[in-house]
Structure formats: structure tokens, C-alpha cells
Scaffold this motif. Structure first.
Motif, PDB file in Angstrom:
ATOM      1  N   ASN A  41      27.969  20.879 -43.538  1.00  0.00           N
ATOM      2  CA  ASN A  41      26.836  21.806 -43.260  1.00  0.00           C
ATOM      3  C   ASN A  41      28.106  22.920 -43.422  1.00  0.00           C
ATOM      4  OD1 ASN A  41      25.628  22.981 -41.359  1.00  0.00           O
ATOM      5  ND2 ASN A  41      27.959  23.760 -39.460  1.00  0.00           N
ATOM      6  N   LYS A  42      29.669  22.485 -44.763  1.00  0.00           N
ATOM      7  CA  LYS A  42      29.552  23.574 -45.420  1.00  0.00           C
ATOM      8  C   LYS A  42      29.511  23.602 -46.863  1.00  0.00           C
ATOM      9  CE  LYS A  42      34.247  24.188 -47.507  1.00  0.00           C
ATOM     10  NZ  LYS A  42      35.857  23.568 -47.506  1.00  0.00           N
ATOM     11  N   CYS A  43      29.141  22.904 -47.662  1.00  0.00           N
ATOM     12  CA  CYS A  43      28.506  22.887 -49.012  1.00  0.00           C
ATOM     13  C   CYS A  43      26.854  22.377 -49.332  1.00  0.00           C
ATOM     14  CB  CYS A  43      29.765  22.595 -49.755  1.00  0.00           C
ATOM     15  SG  CYS A  43      29.679  20.889 -50.111  1.00  0.00           S
ATOM     16  N   LYS A  44      26.855  21.455 -48.269  1.00  0.00           N
ATOM     17  CA  LYS A  44      25.501  21.266 -47.590  1.00  0.00           C
ATOM     18  C   LYS A  44      25.198  19.464 -48.930  1.00  0.00           C
ATOM     19  CE  LYS A  44      23.860  24.460 -46.002  1.00  0.00           C
ATOM     20  NZ  LYS A  44      24.263  24.825 -44.096  1.00  0.00           N
ATOM     21  N   VAL A  45      26.086  19.346 -49.640  1.00  0.00           N
ATOM     22  CA  VAL A  45      25.942  17.768 -50.274  1.00  0.00           C
ATOM     23  C   VAL A  45      25.620  17.015 -49.157  1.00  0.00           C
ATOM     24  CG1 VAL A  45      28.280  17.175 -50.041  1.00  0.00           C
ATOM     25  CG2 VAL A  45      26.744  17.176 -51.919  1.00  0.00           C
ATOM     26  N   GLN A  46      24.574  16.058 -49.840  1.00  0.00           N
ATOM     27  CA  GLN A  46      24.036  14.439 -48.668  1.00  0.00           C
ATOM     28  C   GLN A  46      25.160  13.773 -49.700  1.00  0.00           C
ATOM     29  OE1 GLN A  46      19.847  14.612 -49.323  1.00  0.00           O
ATOM     30  NE2 GLN A  46      19.152  16.058 -47.932  1.00  0.00           N
ATOM     31  N   ALA A  47      25.336  12.504 -48.034  1.00  0.00           N
ATOM     32  CA  ALA A  47      25.888  12.237 -48.168  1.00  0.00           C
ATOM     33  C   ALA A  47      25.222  10.596 -47.297  1.00  0.00           C
ATOM     34  CB  ALA A  47      27.261  12.192 -48.450  1.00  0.00           C
ATOM     35  N   ASN A  48      26.114   9.248 -48.640  1.00  0.00           N
ATOM     36  CA  ASN A  48      25.700   8.110 -47.508  1.00  0.00           C
ATOM     37  C   ASN A  48      26.617   7.540 -46.271  1.00  0.00           C
ATOM     38  OD1 ASN A  48      28.096   7.017 -49.139  1.00  0.00           O
ATOM     39  ND2 ASN A  48      26.410   5.902 -50.302  1.00  0.00           N
ATOM     40  N   ASP A  49      27.978   8.249 -46.435  1.00  0.00           N
ATOM     41  CA  ASP A  49      28.898   8.003 -45.688  1.00  0.00           C
ATOM     42  C   ASP A  49      29.409   9.821 -45.084  1.00  0.00           C
ATOM     43  OD1 ASP A  49      31.638   7.837 -44.173  1.00  0.00           O
ATOM     44  OD2 ASP A  49      31.784   6.371 -45.729  1.00  0.00           O
ATOM     45  N   PRO A  50      29.599   9.860 -43.787  1.00  0.00           N
ATOM     46  CA  PRO A  50      30.681  10.949 -43.222  1.00  0.00           C
ATOM     47  C   PRO A  50      31.778  11.164 -43.823  1.00  0.00           C
ATOM     48  CG  PRO A  50      29.855   9.732 -41.724  1.00  0.00           C
ATOM     49  CD  PRO A  50      29.669   8.763 -42.448  1.00  0.00           C
ATOM     50  N   LEU A  51      32.736  10.461 -43.702  1.00  0.00           N
ATOM     51  CA  LEU A  51      34.064  10.827 -44.136  1.00  0.00           C
ATOM     52  C   LEU A  51      33.421  10.996 -45.519  1.00  0.00           C
ATOM     53  CD1 LEU A  51      35.472   6.737 -43.047  1.00  0.00           C
ATOM     54  CD2 LEU A  51      35.211   9.591 -42.032  1.00  0.00           C
ATOM     55  N   VAL A  52      32.684  11.029 -46.675  1.00  0.00           N
ATOM     56  CA  VAL A  52      32.907  11.925 -47.434  1.00  0.00           C
ATOM     57  C   VAL A  52      33.137  13.334 -48.019  1.00  0.00           C
ATOM     58  CG1 VAL A  52      33.535   9.270 -48.809  1.00  0.00           C
ATOM     59  CG2 VAL A  52      31.010  10.777 -48.637  1.00  0.00           C
ATOM     60  N   VAL A  53      32.610  13.662 -46.672  1.00  0.00           N
ATOM     61  CA  VAL A  53      32.213  15.305 -46.776  1.00  0.00           C
ATOM     62  C   VAL A  53      33.383  16.351 -45.803  1.00  0.00           C
ATOM     63  CG1 VAL A  53      29.688  15.170 -47.476  1.00  0.00           C
ATOM     64  CG2 VAL A  53      30.425  14.603 -44.984  1.00  0.00           C
ATOM     65  N   CYS A  54      33.386  17.466 -45.989  1.00  0.00           N
ATOM     66  CA  CYS A  54      34.401  18.003 -45.102  1.00  0.00           C
ATOM     67  C   CYS A  54      34.202  18.168 -43.659  1.00  0.00           C
ATOM     68  CB  CYS A  54      34.926  19.695 -45.551  1.00  0.00           C
ATOM     69  SG  CYS A  54      34.909  19.709 -47.461  1.00  0.00           S
ATOM     70  N   ASN A  55      32.825  18.593 -43.849  1.00  0.00           N
ATOM     71  CA  ASN A  55      31.831  19.130 -41.879  1.00  0.00           C
ATOM     72  C   ASN A  55      30.097  18.288 -41.635  1.00  0.00           C
ATOM     73  OD1 ASN A  55      30.350  20.209 -39.843  1.00  0.00           O
ATOM     74  ND2 ASN A  55      32.452  22.137 -40.202  1.00  0.00           N
ATOM     75  N   PRO A  56      30.389  16.414 -41.554  1.00  0.00           N
ATOM     76  CA  PRO A  56      29.160  16.331 -41.078  1.00  0.00           C
ATOM     77  C   PRO A  56      27.935  16.073 -40.423  1.00  0.00           C
ATOM     78  CG  PRO A  56      30.850  14.843 -41.357  1.00  0.00           C
ATOM     79  CD  PRO A  56      31.882  16.087 -40.996  1.00  0.00           C
ATOM     80  N   ARG A  57      26.859  16.592 -41.081  1.00  0.00           N
ATOM     81  CA  ARG A  57      26.354  16.557 -39.412  1.00  0.00           C
ATOM     82  C   ARG A  57      24.708  15.438 -40.308  1.00  0.00           C
ATOM     83  NH1 ARG A  57      29.346  18.846 -37.892  1.00  0.00           N
ATOM     84  NH2 ARG A  57      29.779  20.804 -37.357  1.00  0.00           N
ATOM     85  N   SER A  58      24.156  15.340 -39.150  1.00  0.00           N
ATOM     86  CA  SER A  58      22.835  14.293 -39.395  1.00  0.00           C
ATOM     87  C   SER A  58      22.049  15.128 -40.343  1.00  0.00           C
ATOM     88  CB  SER A  58      23.262  13.164 -37.977  1.00  0.00           C
ATOM     89  OG  SER A  58      23.778  12.234 -37.610  1.00  0.00           O
ATOM     90  N   ILE A  59      21.650  14.065 -41.006  1.00  0.00           N
ATOM     91  CA  ILE A  59      19.787  14.109 -41.184  1.00  0.00           C
ATOM     92  C   ILE A  59      19.273  13.759 -40.456  1.00  0.00           C
ATOM     93  CG2 ILE A  59      18.941  14.084 -43.359  1.00  0.00           C
ATOM     94  CD1 ILE A  59      21.106  13.305 -45.365  1.00  0.00           C
ATOM     95  N   LYS A  60      18.485  14.468 -40.742  1.00  0.00           N
ATOM     96  CA  LYS A  60      16.745  14.386 -39.153  1.00  0.00           C
ATOM     97  C   LYS A  60      16.051  13.212 -40.013  1.00  0.00           C
ATOM     98  CE  LYS A  60      18.016  18.773 -36.357  1.00  0.00           C
ATOM     99  NZ  LYS A  60      19.044  18.079 -36.225  1.00  0.00           N
ATOM    100  N   PRO A  61      16.009  12.047 -39.359  1.00  0.00           N
ATOM    101  CA  PRO A  61      14.180  11.535 -40.188  1.00  0.00           C
ATOM    102  C   PRO A  61      12.980  12.107 -40.201  1.00  0.00           C
ATOM    103  CG  PRO A  61      15.243  11.201 -37.374  1.00  0.00           C
ATOM    104  CD  PRO A  61      16.522  11.891 -37.730  1.00  0.00           C
ATOM    105  N   ALA A  62      12.473  11.936 -40.894  1.00  0.00           N
ATOM    106  CA  ALA A  62      11.099  12.567 -41.288  1.00  0.00           C
ATOM    107  C   ALA A  62      10.287  11.968 -40.260  1.00  0.00           C
ATOM    108  CB  ALA A  62      11.240  12.306 -42.939  1.00  0.00           C
ATOM    109  N   ARG A  63       9.462  13.237 -40.663  1.00  0.00           N
ATOM    110  CA  ARG A  63       8.279  12.792 -39.632  1.00  0.00           C
ATOM    111  C   ARG A  63       7.150  12.385 -39.751  1.00  0.00           C
ATOM    112  NH1 ARG A  63       9.367  15.037 -33.124  1.00  0.00           N
ATOM    113  NH2 ARG A  63      10.849  16.336 -33.770  1.00  0.00           N
TER     114      ARG A  63
END
Length: 63
Positions: A41-63
Motif C-alpha cells: 500500500n506504500k509503493c504499490k509493488v506486487q509480491a508473492n509473500d506479504p512478508l516482503v512488502v512494507c504495507n501488504p494488502r490482498s490483491i482482489k481476484p479478477a471477476r
């Protein structure tokens, strides 16, 4: 400081993607972004593990 600007895990910041990129550790940076499930939520980078970003938020699945 706003919540989106805070690192939620400051002790782990050395392993966060923003720090990896800043330090030029691109192999690790790219590996953590191969199959993203969260974004920072800080820098908007996407990751496969919430532990490797500063402020993790879930990516909403595509509909």
C-alpha cells in the motif's frame, strides 16, 4: 505519518522489495514478484509473500 507510509515490519525491512530494489538485488526482487498475491500500500509493488512488502494488502481476484 499516515498508515500507508509506515512499514508494518521494520525489523524485516532489509528483506522488503523496496529495499531489495534500492540495493540493486534485482534477482531477489524479481523472484518475489513472480506470482503476486499481495501489493504494498506504500509503493504499490506486487509480491508473492506479504512478508516482503512494507504495507501488504490482498490483491482482489479478477471477476
Amino acid at each position: 505519518m499516515a498508515d500507508k507510509e509506515k512499514c508494518e515490519q521494520p525489523a524485516r525491512h532489509k528483506a522488503h522489495m523496496c529495499k531489495l530494489k534500492k540495493d540493486g538485488r534485482m534477482d531477489e526482487y524479481e523472484r518475489h514478484g513472480e506470482k503476486p498475491i499481495v501489493y504494498c500500500n506504500k509503493c504499490k509493488v506486487q509480491a508473492n509473500d506479504p512478508l516482503v512488502v512494507c504495507n501488504p494488502r490482498s490483491i482482489k481476484p479478477a471477476r
